[in-house]
Each structure stands twice: as structure tokens, then as C-alpha cells.
Write a protein that holds these residues in place. Structure first.
Motif, PDB file in Angstrom:
ATOM      1  N   ASP A  18     -25.548 102.325  -3.868  1.00  0.00           N
ATOM      2  CA  ASP A  18     -25.759 102.159  -5.313  1.00  0.00           C
ATOM      3  C   ASP A  18     -27.240 102.286  -5.635  1.00  0.00           C
ATOM      4  O   ASP A  18     -27.618 102.848  -6.674  1.00  0.00           O
ATOM      5  CB  ASP A  18     -25.230 100.779  -5.739  1.00  0.00           C
ATOM      6  N   HIS A 209     -19.796  92.329  -8.456  1.00  0.00           N
ATOM      7  CA  HIS A 209     -20.823  93.386  -8.371  1.00  0.00           C
ATOM      8  C   HIS A 209     -21.521  93.423  -9.735  1.00  0.00           C
ATOM      9  O   HIS A 209     -20.974  93.947 -10.704  1.00  0.00           O
ATOM     10  CB  HIS A 209     -20.107  94.707  -8.048  1.00  0.00           C
ATOM     11  N   HIS A 211     -24.958  94.042 -12.260  1.00  0.00           N
ATOM     12  CA  HIS A 211     -26.251  94.697 -12.507  1.00  0.00           C
ATOM     13  C   HIS A 211     -27.059  93.815 -13.451  1.00  0.00           C
ATOM     14  O   HIS A 211     -26.495  93.111 -14.287  1.00  0.00           O
ATOM     15  CB  HIS A 211     -26.036  96.102 -13.092  1.00  0.00           C
ATOM     16  N   ASN A 251     -28.965  96.871  -9.658  1.00  0.00           N
ATOM     17  CA  ASN A 251     -28.096  95.761  -9.267  1.00  0.00           C
ATOM     18  C   ASN A 251     -28.906  94.471  -9.226  1.00  0.00           C
ATOM     19  O   ASN A 251     -30.130  94.504  -9.156  1.00  0.00           O
ATOM     20  CB  ASN A 251     -27.563  95.974  -7.835  1.00  0.00           C
TER      21      ASN A 251
END
Ligand code: COA
Ligand code: ZN
Length: 327
Positions: A18, A209, A211, A251
Motif C-alpha cells: 500500500d 485498515h 488511512h 495509512n
């Protein structure tokens, strides 16, 4: 909050996937391999090494095969990769990945922008890739993008998310990752959605997950933890983002999240010093400052020298105190 025995959390590093997918420069293949090897010794549960996507879609990771073949695998670490279609699955199998991380979006518009398929086409593709993985006895996790909102569509309905997660469970995925692709999630929403998914599919491994696009990344991790999520994706230095999601940025930073969780007494398996050293190596590779905080500030008990002239300040203060005491 942990009491006597620290609660064990599983930390997944996604910086090499990512993270690097969204960097404008191509990080040299040998440097990528050295970085993964460094990360392997730090105590992660899982490392998402790369992605087997189309090299024209994600040029930064066009060396996926070489990287995957040449890293030194540490026993106990799961080495996963992102796979968008059967072609990617074939490539990943040739490299012996430990797990497939498939991907689709909860938002129709983002799915089309990112994968050039409708969600319905994606589900058909996913079934084919899952079959491929299962024939090779490789477990499958599915990352669902835009769970907490889409930068092009706005709100994403919770029932749609639950419905898609149910389809992943039917396909035989062992886990689902709930992705806040562009940092639209907020803590109460995170708790609610995570609780709903965990309740509906207690057999699935659920990973958070997040950000940090709007500064809510750390609080969203805590909100997911409160809901019962014990596995998290994060990216060293806080780099990352989907190139096909407008407004995407990094992230949550591994060193920031792990620092917070370690301070709170959770067992992340990771030491902050090793993460900070790796973050500095990453910074040199990508050639710009990292968004992370703790790799710059150091851990909370980092000691600094007192200001200039401190001895004199102290002596004067002591003298005043003494002369007062004599009165
Ligand atoms: N690995 C390597 N090459 C691939 C590939 C894969 N997994 N899938 C497709 N390709 C190649 C095809 O061979 C074709 O090459 P050619 O132009 O030289 O003939 C080209 O890519 C286009 O193939 P097509 O099947 O038409 O794909 P597409 O253009 O519709 O793109 C995806 C679909 C899914 C492959 C592409 O959008 C993609 O890789 N997206 C990933 C996005 C991503 O990773 N986002 C960030 C993470 S969320
Ligand atoms: Zn992401």
C-alpha cells in the motif's frame, strides 16, 4: 484495556505494498528486498510484500516476482500479496505466497476506477481466484475498499458492506479486511461497522485498515479495538494510498500505532526502536519526509537536554529557596 496478561494483537505491515504503490519513484528492487528482510526480523504477524497487479496499473510494484522470490522468509511471518485477478493469482502461486489478499470495493464507482470491473464482475473474478488459491491450499483474505465511505460516491451503506462480507465468507475466505481507503471513517462509525461484521461472521478474521487522511487514524484503530478487532494493517512511516481513489493519502503509521498500543500495554510483538530505524531507512529510499510522528519525535520517554543556561537557572532558584527557608 488489557489487565493482567497483555492482549496479543496481530500487526500487518503493508508499507511495501500500500505504501510503495503510491510513491512517485520506483524503489530499486534490491532496496525493496533489503527493506522486507529488515521488517521480517521485527516481529510482525504478516507482511504484505507486493502486489501482482498489472504493471501499467501499478508501475511501482512491477518487480513483484523478483522481490517475492528473493526475500528471506522468517518462520512465523505470513508473507502475503495483493491479487486483483486470476492472472495475478497465477503469478503469486509461482512465487509461493503464503496467502492471497484479494481486493474489491464496497463502492461501485471505486471498483470501476480501481479494478475496471463492476462489483458483480469482481465477485465472479474473486470466485475464480479463490478456487485457484484453494486448489493450491493457499488461504485467502479479501480486502474490501471504501467500507467507511467512497471519495466519489459519499456514504457507503453498512448493509451493503455486511452483504459483501457475507459473499466473501460463502466463497471460503478466512478473513476480511475492512479498509478505510481515503480516511473517511470516524470512531463511532468504526465501532458500529466492526461490531456488526464481527457479530454477523464470527468465524472470519477481521482486520482493520485505516488511512490517516483526516487525522482520525489512531482513534479509528482504538474504536476498532473496542469493537473486538485484534488485527490491523499499517504502513511504516505512514506512506501509502490507492492511486485510483481521489484524495487518498497514507495509512496509519506503524511506528505511531505500535507506540500507542505498546504504551497502553498491548502485546504487538514489535519494539518501537526497530520500527524507527526501519522508517529512517525507508525515508532515505523514497527521498521525502514521512508523515509519521514517532519516527521524528522518538518514543514518549525520549529525554532531551534542558535549555541553555539551565545550571544557572537551577542555582538561582535553589538559592532563593534556601534564603526563604532561613527567614
Ligand atoms: N498481472 C500482470 N499483468 C496483468 C494482470 C496481472 N494481474 N492483469 C492484467 N494484466 C495485463 C494484461 O495482460 C494486459 O496487458 P497488455 O496490455 O500488455 O495486453 C493489461 O494488463 C490489461 O489487461 P486487462 O485484463 O484488460 O485489465 P484491465 O486493464 O481491465 O485492468 C486490472 C484490470 C485489475 C488488472 C488492473 O486494473 C489492476 O491491476 N488494478 C490494480 C489496482 C490496484 O492495485 N490498486 C491499488 C490497490 S487497492
Ligand atoms: Zn489502503
Amino acid at each position: 484495556m488489557p489487565n493482567s496478561k497483555p492482549q496479543k494483537l496481530k500487526i500487518n505491515e503493508v508499507g511495501t505494498r500500500d505504501g510503495l504503490q503510491n510513491e512517485p519513484i520506483f524503489v530499486d528492487t534490491d532496496d525493496k528486498i533489503a527493506l522486507v528482510d529488515e521488517l521480517s526480523g521485527l516481529g510482525y504477524a504478516k507482511i504484505e510484500v507486493t502486489s501482482f497487479t498489472s504493471p501499467s496499473a501499478i508501475p511501482a510494484l512491477r518487480d513483484a516476482e523478483v522481490v517475492m522470490h528473493r526475500i528471506q522468509r522468517m518462520p512465523g511471518v505470513v508473507y502475503t500479496a495483493l491479487i486483483p485477478n486470476v492472472r495475478g493469482g497465477d503469478r503469486a502461486l509461482e512465487c509461493g505466497v503464503d496467502e492471497f489478499n484479494l481486493v474489491m470495493s464496497a463502492s461501485e464507482t471505486h471498483n470501476l476506477a480501481n479494478l475496471r470491473m463492476t462489483r458483480s464482475q469482481s465477485l465472479t473474478q474473486l470466485a475464480d481466484v479463490v478456487r485457484l488459491a484453494h486448489n493450491a491450499q493457499v488461504p485467502v483474505n479479501i480486502s474490501l475498499s471504501c467500507v467507511f465511505g467512497c471519495p466519489m460516491e459519499g456514504e457507503v451503506s453498512e448493509s451493503e458492506v455486511i452483504n459483501l462480507v457475507g459473499k466473501f465468507a460463502e466463497l471460503g475466505a478466512v478473513g476480511v479486511t475492512l479498509c478505510d481507503t481515503t480516511g473517511m471513517a470516524y470512531p463511532t462509525q468504526v465501532t458500529q461497522v466492526c461490531e456488526a461484521v464481527l457479530k454477523a461472521y464470527p468465524g472470519l478474521n477481521v482486520t482493520g485498515h485505516f488511512h490517516n487522511t483526516r487525522g482520525m487514524g489512531l482513534t479509528n484503530v482504538l474504536a476498532a479495538l473496542q469493537a473486538g478487532v485484534t488485527q490491523f494493517d499499517m504502513s511504516l512511516g505512514g506512506i501509502g494510498g490507492c492511486p485510483y481513489a481521489p484524495g487518498a493519502s497514507g495509512n496509519v503509521a506503524t511506528e505511531d500505532v505500535v507506540h500507542m498500543l505498546n504504551c497502553m500495554g498491548y502485546d504487538t510483538g514489535l519494539q518501537i526502536e526497530g520500527l524507527i530505524a526501519a522508517a529512517h531507512h525507508l525515508e532515505a529510499l523514497i527521498g521525502h519526509d514521512l508523515p509519521a510522528q514517532v519516527s521524528r519525535s522518538g518514543p514518549r520517554l525520549t529525554r532531551h537536554d534542558p535549555p541553555a543556561g539551565f545550571e544557572e537557572i537551577r542555582e538561582r532558584a535553589w538559592n532563593r529557596e534556601q534564603s526563604k527557608g532561613q527567614i
